[in-house]
Design an enzyme around this catalytic site. Structure first.
Site, PDB file in Angstrom:
ATOM      1  CE1 TYR A 136      -3.532  -2.611   0.416  1.00 27.91           C
ATOM      2  CE2 TYR A 136      -4.636  -0.732   1.408  1.00 27.91           C
ATOM      3  CZ  TYR A 136      -4.693  -1.998   0.859  1.00 27.91           C
ATOM      4  OH  TYR A 136      -5.902  -2.642   0.761  1.00 27.91           O
ATOM      5  CE  LYS A 186       3.286 -16.674  -5.178  1.00 32.96           C
ATOM      6  NZ  LYS A 186       2.762 -18.058  -5.211  1.00 32.96           N
ATOM      7  CG  ASP A 219       0.175 -19.686  -3.856  1.00 39.22           C
ATOM      8  OD1 ASP A 219       0.789 -19.359  -2.823  1.00 39.22           O
ATOM      9  OD2 ASP A 219       0.702 -20.364  -4.755  1.00 39.22           O
ATOM     10  CG  ASP A 243      -7.857  -5.299   1.940  1.00 41.31           C
ATOM     11  OD1 ASP A 243      -8.700  -5.116   2.843  1.00 41.31           O
ATOM     12  OD2 ASP A 243      -8.064  -4.979   0.761  1.00 41.31           O
ATOM     13  CG  ASP A 247     -12.875  -8.883   1.623  1.00 44.72           C
ATOM     14  OD1 ASP A 247     -12.663  -8.192   2.641  1.00 44.72           O
ATOM     15  OD2 ASP A 247     -13.383  -8.423   0.585  1.00 44.72           O
TER      16      ASP A 247
END
Ligand code: GGG
Length: 353
Positions: A136, A186, A219, A243, A247
């Site tokens: 971000y 990652k 992933d 983030d 969800d």
């Protein structure tokens, strides 16, 4: 003792859920024997459309006077999301050094998970999301606009201080909870920033011998949040990954309408900010059917942050009792046809006992 709470209802359903939740916060505060004053800041996209800015130049100075901030939602169909996010939410998180974002995912009794075979209590984890840098970071730019060879560069920023503080906060939480921490990166692809993250997890982890550490690539983690969510306890992730994963955490525990969050300045130099994880939901804005529970639970988190444990527990317990009651009103996101006000009236009765 009276606290000063700044409210920024924002866009879409934001004002509906903030206006619904505030009287419940008053009930809980009254019962616990403390008071709070609210100052409402009508900042957001309507202001942007009128004046060209989501908030005034001295917005942070005004908010700095408060003990905590309650934010509704940011986002409007007529304005690109990067304008609204960078105009209001992100400047507050970054300007107030709110580097630790806590997002619990709890499957309450009475709530149906879209996952087969899960019951209330089976899923209970908290994501610690780095909140002021990472992907971000506002570092980059665009060149050669209007030509066929235009280019965009966006850099991630991972500082030792920012990474260490989120990792340490997550280890602390894991030590107090079930003693399990999952760090999500990652690192196979992002061999600079995310390997740096891994190194810091290893370094800080040496101080927490009792915490079992698991590492997952994002992933695999996305898959495992669906395949085996019951195995997570505390999860730590970068800004973007946190983030996205929250969800998934919200939806496997029933609804975005039940997911609260805290954006915390761990040093306490600035006010922390509390907000439902959901966005402005323009598709249902103005219909009076927004689920206020994520905002009520966010209020529980801010009372806890302020040290008002009894009020925090009262709010959390009232929500838990309501969703466990098959006869209680439910908004459409939870499969019911109740209005926001129906849910609030029922909660008010529960808070009054
Ligand atoms: N409830 C605050 C809100 O509107 N969130 C929407 C959103 O897109 N937030 C981005 C983020 O949390 O990074």
């Amino acid at each position: 003792m009276a606290y000063e709470i700044a409210t920024i209802p924002g866009d879409g359903i934001g004002p509906e859920v903030v206006d619904a939740a505030l009287p419940l916060f008053e009930e809980a505060a009254d019962a616990a024997g403390f008071g709070f004053e609210t100052t409402r800041y009508d900042w957001g996209t309507e202001r942007y459309l009128d004046d060209g800015a989501m908030m005034p130049d001295d917005g942070l100075d005004r908010l700095a006077e408060s003990d905590a901030i309650l934010l509704g939602a940011v986002g409007h169909p007529e304005v690109p999301d990067h304008v609204t996010l960078h105009g209001l939410l992100l400047p507050i998180r970054k300007g107030f050094d709110q580097g630790v974002c806590k997002r619990p995912s709890v499957l309450f009794d009475g709530i149906e998970s879209p996952l087969r075979g899960y019951e209330g209590g089976d899923i209970d984890f908290v994501v610690y999301r780095e909140n002021t840098e990472g992907e971000y970071a506002d570092v980059g730019g665009r060149e050669h606009r209007g030509f066929g060879n235009d280019v965009a560069i966006q850099s991630g920023v991972f500082t030792r201080e920012g990474t260490e503080r989120i990792v340490r906060a997550a280890f602390e939480a894991a030590a107090e909870r079930e003693g399990r921490l999952t760090s999500i990166t990652k690192s196979n692809a992002q061999a600079h920033s995310m390997v740096f993250w891994d190194d810091i997890v290893a370094e800080v982890g040496e101080e927490y011998a009792g915490v079992e550490v698991e590492r997952l690539l994002v992933d695999a983690a996305s898959m495992d949040f669906i395949r085996r969510p019951e195995e997570f306890d505390v999860v730590v992730a970068s800004n973007l990954f946190g983030d996205i994963l929250t969800d998934i955490g919200a939806i496997v525990t029933g609804s975005m309408g039940l997911a609260p969050s805290a954006n915390v300045d761990p040093d306490g130099d600035y006010p922390s900010m509390f907000e439902p994880v959901h966005g402005s939901a323009p598709d249902i804005a103005g219909q009076g059917v927004a689920n206020p529970l994520a905002t009520v639970l966010s209020g529980s988190m801010f009372f806890e942050h302020l040290g008002e444990r009894s009020a925090a527990d009262d709010l959390w317990d009232a929500v838990e009792a309501q969703v466990a009651d098959p006869d209680a009103p439910r908004t459409p996101d939870l499969g019911g046809d109740a209005t926001t006000e129906d849910v609030v009236s029922d909660l008010r009765k529960r808070l009054r006992g």
